[in-house]
Motif scaffolding. Sequence first.
Motif, PDB file in Angstrom:
ATOM      1  N   LYS A  46      48.765  14.374  45.767  1.00 42.46           N
ATOM      2  CA  LYS A  46      50.111  13.799  45.750  1.00 42.46           C
ATOM      3  C   LYS A  46      51.123  14.941  45.785  1.00 42.46           C
ATOM      4  N   ASN A  81      58.316   3.889  41.805  1.00 41.20           N
ATOM      5  CA  ASN A  81      57.526   4.112  43.026  1.00 41.20           C
ATOM      6  C   ASN A  81      56.495   3.008  43.231  1.00 41.20           C
ATOM      7  N   THR A  82      55.899   2.564  42.123  1.00 48.57           N
ATOM      8  CA  THR A  82      54.937   1.457  42.189  1.00 48.57           C
ATOM      9  C   THR A  82      55.617   0.194  42.703  1.00 48.57           C
ATOM     10  N   SER A  83      56.844  -0.049  42.223  1.00 48.33           N
ATOM     11  CA  SER A  83      57.600  -1.229  42.642  1.00 48.33           C
ATOM     12  C   SER A  83      57.961  -1.160  44.123  1.00 48.33           C
ATOM     13  N   ILE A  84      58.338   0.027  44.578  1.00 52.56           N
ATOM     14  CA  ILE A  84      58.697   0.194  45.991  1.00 52.56           C
ATOM     15  C   ILE A  84      57.501  -0.117  46.888  1.00 52.56           C
ATOM     16  N   GLN A  85      56.325   0.346  46.490  1.00 47.93           N
ATOM     17  CA  GLN A  85      55.109   0.043  47.265  1.00 47.93           C
ATOM     18  C   GLN A  85      54.856  -1.461  47.286  1.00 47.93           C
ATOM     19  N   TYR A  86      55.048  -2.108  46.150  1.00 48.18           N
ATOM     20  CA  TYR A  86      54.877  -3.558  46.037  1.00 48.18           C
ATOM     21  C   TYR A  86      55.866  -4.300  46.927  1.00 48.18           C
ATOM     22  N   SER A  94      57.274  -3.135  49.574  1.00 48.97           N
ATOM     23  CA  SER A  94      57.135  -2.765  50.991  1.00 48.97           C
ATOM     24  C   SER A  94      56.292  -3.777  51.758  1.00 48.97           C
ATOM     25  N   ARG A  95      55.493  -4.546  51.052  1.00 45.93           N
ATOM     26  CA  ARG A  95      54.641  -5.545  51.725  1.00 45.93           C
ATOM     27  C   ARG A  95      55.454  -6.751  52.179  1.00 45.93           C
TER      28      ARG A  95
END
Length: 266
Positions: free
Chosen positions: A13, A64-69, A71-72
């Motif tokens: 990372k 960052n976890t929320s942004i990935q979530y 993004s779907r």
Amino acid sequence: MPIITKISVQQKKNDRYNIFLDEKYAFSVDEDVLIKHQLKKGMEVDEFSLSEIAYQDDIRKAYNTSIQYLSRRMRSEKEVRQYLKEKEVDEIIVQEVVHKLYEYRFLDDKEFAIAYVRTLMNTTDKGSGLIRGELREKGISEQLINAALRELPYEKEFEAAMKLSYKFVQKNKTDSSRIMKQKLEQMLMRKGYSHELIQAVVAESEIDKAEDVEMDALRKHAEKTHRKYSNLINSYEYEQKMKQALYRKGFSIDLIEKIIHEYKDI
């Protein structure tokens, strides 16, 4: 106080950095946290600073976890909160993350509700009642739901319900008019259409059949029922059982009596 003796980029990372205090690995931080706190080699850090750095890094990781979530697909605030809770993120961190997501417009329940209604309107045959229920489950307020449902005008909803009705009538031609009407109303109700709209659709669906068409449908049901009670054909019990069975199928007594006479005259 501990001194930062080394800072290195993580191999897997490259936006996270390993921090070494007094030559020993201590913790890792996001690049934004590194910059915000101006962490560098030779810097002294006290317990308060370490606590604040850890807190800010937890926020960044959850963000960052929320942004990935997100993004779907678009999500409601409630969905994001539930997702972070499942990830065992502390409530105080969740609160900070949600605030940040709104600030950068990654979250917007109003826009989410409008997009949700438009998507279901164009891809499903769900009525406004069902859509309203789904939006409630996603935590959308009644005010925002009402505003979003303006995207689904009565004419559009009526058109969708009529298409469902046409397919249903074609598929259930052997049912009596009464039973077909009941089944159609129940189906449209399950799909989330209002009582008023359902009555309008039923009125337009030409469910009431001509007597000869209704008689043809009756004969299909009567044939099976007659075989079941044919050993009683010359008795009062035969007529009663035939009437009861066919009346439950929605046919009128007048037509049932006609079909019974046809069988008794054979």
